[in-house]
Design a protein around this motif. Structure first.
Motif, PDB file in Angstrom:
ATOM      1  N   TYR A 189       0.826  -1.204   0.000  1.00  0.00           N
ATOM      2  CA  TYR A 189       0.000   0.000   0.000  1.00  0.00           C
ATOM      3  C   TYR A 189       0.863   1.258   0.000  1.00  0.00           C
ATOM      4  O   TYR A 189       0.553   2.245  -0.675  1.00  0.00           O
ATOM      5  N   LYS A 190       1.962   1.204   0.736  1.00  0.00           N
ATOM      6  CA  LYS A 190       2.864   2.361   0.804  1.00  0.00           C
ATOM      7  C   LYS A 190       3.781   2.434  -0.419  1.00  0.00           C
ATOM      8  O   LYS A 190       3.931   3.494  -1.031  1.00  0.00           O
ATOM      9  N   GLU A 191       4.387   1.302  -0.770  1.00  0.00           N
ATOM     10  CA  GLU A 191       5.358   1.286  -1.872  1.00  0.00           C
ATOM     11  C   GLU A 191       4.711   1.609  -3.218  1.00  0.00           C
ATOM     12  O   GLU A 191       5.327   2.242  -4.083  1.00  0.00           O
ATOM     13  N   SER A 192       3.471   1.187  -3.391  1.00  0.00           N
ATOM     14  CA  SER A 192       2.765   1.443  -4.645  1.00  0.00           C
ATOM     15  C   SER A 192       2.179   2.856  -4.696  1.00  0.00           C
ATOM     16  O   SER A 192       1.571   3.248  -5.696  1.00  0.00           O
ATOM     17  N   GLU A 193       2.340   3.601  -3.577  1.00  0.00           N
ATOM     18  CA  GLU A 193       1.853   4.977  -3.448  1.00  0.00           C
ATOM     19  C   GLU A 193       0.324   5.073  -3.474  1.00  0.00           C
ATOM     20  O   GLU A 193      -0.239   6.142  -3.728  1.00  0.00           O
ATOM     21  N   LEU A 194      -0.329   3.945  -3.194  1.00  0.00           N
ATOM     22  CA  LEU A 194      -1.790   4.000  -3.047  1.00  0.00           C
ATOM     23  C   LEU A 194      -2.153   4.858  -1.838  1.00  0.00           C
ATOM     24  O   LEU A 194      -3.240   5.446  -1.776  1.00  0.00           O
ATOM     25  N   ILE A 195      -1.242   4.916  -0.896  1.00  0.00           N
ATOM     26  CA  ILE A 195      -1.444   5.719   0.311  1.00  0.00           C
ATOM     27  C   ILE A 195      -1.676   7.187  -0.039  1.00  0.00           C
ATOM     28  O   ILE A 195      -2.455   7.882   0.613  1.00  0.00           O
ATOM     29  N   ASN A 196      -1.012   7.650  -1.101  1.00  0.00           N
ATOM     30  CA  ASN A 196      -1.157   9.048  -1.514  1.00  0.00           C
ATOM     31  C   ASN A 196      -2.574   9.352  -1.986  1.00  0.00           C
ATOM     32  O   ASN A 196      -3.090  10.455  -1.783  1.00  0.00           O
ATOM     33  N   ARG A 197      -3.209   8.359  -2.626  1.00  0.00           N
ATOM     34  CA  ARG A 197      -4.595   8.535  -3.078  1.00  0.00           C
ATOM     35  C   ARG A 197      -5.516   8.723  -1.871  1.00  0.00           C
ATOM     36  O   ARG A 197      -6.434   9.543  -1.898  1.00  0.00           O
ATOM     37  N   THR A 242     -11.279   5.862   6.143  1.00  0.00           N
ATOM     38  CA  THR A 242     -11.444   4.424   6.354  1.00  0.00           C
ATOM     39  C   THR A 242     -10.248   3.643   5.816  1.00  0.00           C
ATOM     40  O   THR A 242      -9.769   2.697   6.452  1.00  0.00           O
ATOM     41  N   GLU A 243      -9.765   4.036   4.646  1.00  0.00           N
ATOM     42  CA  GLU A 243      -8.613   3.357   4.035  1.00  0.00           C
ATOM     43  C   GLU A 243      -7.365   3.515   4.890  1.00  0.00           C
ATOM     44  O   GLU A 243      -6.655   2.537   5.172  1.00  0.00           O
ATOM     45  N   LEU A 244      -7.080   4.730   5.320  1.00  0.00           N
ATOM     46  CA  LEU A 244      -5.881   4.999   6.109  1.00  0.00           C
ATOM     47  C   LEU A 244      -5.934   4.305   7.468  1.00  0.00           C
ATOM     48  O   LEU A 244      -4.922   3.790   7.953  1.00  0.00           O
ATOM     49  N   ALA A 245      -7.113   4.289   8.073  1.00  0.00           N
ATOM     50  CA  ALA A 245      -7.263   3.632   9.370  1.00  0.00           C
ATOM     51  C   ALA A 245      -7.100   2.124   9.236  1.00  0.00           C
ATOM     52  O   ALA A 245      -6.438   1.482  10.053  1.00  0.00           O
ATOM     53  N   GLU A 246      -7.696   1.552   8.202  1.00  0.00           N
ATOM     54  CA  GLU A 246      -7.585   0.110   7.973  1.00  0.00           C
ATOM     55  C   GLU A 246      -6.136  -0.313   7.781  1.00  0.00           C
ATOM     56  O   GLU A 246      -5.716  -1.369   8.265  1.00  0.00           O
ATOM     57  N   MET A 247      -5.349   0.530   7.102  1.00  0.00           N
ATOM     58  CA  MET A 247      -3.955   0.201   6.818  1.00  0.00           C
ATOM     59  C   MET A 247      -3.003   0.686   7.905  1.00  0.00           C
ATOM     60  O   MET A 247      -1.779   0.677   7.751  1.00  0.00           O
ATOM     61  N   ASN A 248      -3.581   1.137   9.043  1.00  0.00           N
ATOM     62  CA  ASN A 248      -2.796   1.531  10.221  1.00  0.00           C
ATOM     63  C   ASN A 248      -1.783   2.636   9.934  1.00  0.00           C
ATOM     64  O   ASN A 248      -0.632   2.594  10.402  1.00  0.00           O
ATOM     65  N   ILE A 249      -2.197   3.633   9.185  1.00  0.00           N
ATOM     66  CA  ILE A 249      -1.318   4.754   8.854  1.00  0.00           C
ATOM     67  C   ILE A 249      -1.431   5.809   9.959  1.00  0.00           C
ATOM     68  O   ILE A 249      -2.288   6.699   9.912  1.00  0.00           O
ATOM     69  N   THR A 250      -0.569   5.695  10.959  1.00  0.00           N
ATOM     70  CA  THR A 250      -0.631   6.588  12.122  1.00  0.00           C
ATOM     71  C   THR A 250      -0.282   8.033  11.771  1.00  0.00           C
ATOM     72  O   THR A 250      -0.648   8.950  12.507  1.00  0.00           O
TER      73      THR A 250
END
Length: 278
Positions: A116-124, A142-150
């Protein structure tokens, strides 16, 4: 005024008016019909694309999650390179990664988070937090919380102050997932009333994420917002935070109003029974 009245009594205007109205109605109907056809065609095309992308994503996820293929290799693979540049593909990919993460834990969940981080989906997902549409913001949260992006915690806290009830609940639930008990301490200064439905959602979020008796909930009892105090009491009672008994007793003695005092006394009794039963 007289000229207008004379024109009104003159029946010559009726025929062109009716013809004009008919042409206007037909024109509007034609435009609406074309818009419906265009929208339907776009949805069919999008659905067909999604089905094609799903097959590609299944193969991609299997390769990354179960075959330990590094994303750097995937990025250079000509089979995926073109798709990874496509916005709609990345949106479908994000949804797939989120859904997979909900169903896996341990090493597989960690691999999904890394992808999720390496593919830069996190930026979306971060970009969605800046969208003016509340439903898009909810999706990003919801996406950021699910992926535990503190790293998103502070931004989500700010969003939780929204007056939109759905957005508020989504943000607070995300804060709890990302920060545990500290995820609700900011509510101590919350300026708006927190209704019973929102309180119920917050309590369910605590139960869902299995948050134990840690420091933080007692701070809600110090709030000047009576609904926040009520939330703190309900959390302590529902989750049986017996270590907070002294804080609840103190509140019962200095309650700002009789309703809070009654609720605090009720929680004191419930916690006392829990302690004795142990």
């Amino acid at each position: 005024m007289v000229k207008i009245w004379e024109l009104y009594k003159n029946s010559h205007w009726v025929e062109p008016f009716l013809i004009g109205s008919i042409f206007l109605f037909v024109g509007i109907s034609a435009v609406l019909y074309l818009l419906i056809i265009e929208s339907r065609t776009r949805k069919i095309k999008q659905e067909k694309l999604r089905n094609e992308y799903d097959l590609i994503i299944v193969e991609l996820m299997y390769s990354v999650v179960f075959m330990d293929t590094p994303f750097s290799s995937v990025k250079e693979d000509q089979n995926y390179e073109m798709f990874l540049k496509d916005n709609y593909f990345r949106e479908v990919l994000t949804e797939s990664v989120i859904n997979l993460h909900k169903n896996y834990d341990g090493i597989y969940a960690i691999k999904l988070e890394e992808f999720y981080k390496e593919s830069e989906l996190i930026n979306r997902s971060f970009k969605k937090l800046k969208n003016h549409k509340w439903e898009v913001k909810c999706k990003g949260i919801t996406e950021l919380a699910e992926m535990n992006i503190t790293d998103a915690f502070d931004t989500v806290v700010a969003i939780s102050k929204s007056k939109n009830k759905t957005l508020k609940i989504t943000a607070i639930n995300a804060c709890i997932k990302l920060g545990g008990t500290t995820g609700i301490i900011h509510l101590t200064e919350h300026p708006y009333p927190i209704d019973n439905w929102t309180q119920l959602n917050i309590i369910n979020a605590f139960k869902k994420h299995d948050i134990g008796d840690t420091q933080g909930v007692e701070y809600l009892l110090e709030s000047k917002n009576s609904t926040v105090v009520a939330l703190g009491l309900k959390l302590i009672k529902e989750l049986k935070f017996t270590q907070k008994l002294s804080h609840v007793k103190e509140l019962a003695e200095r309650a700002p109003n009789t309703q809070i005092q009654y609720e605090a006394q009720s929680v004191v009794q419930a916690l006392t029974v829990n302690i004795i039963s142990k």
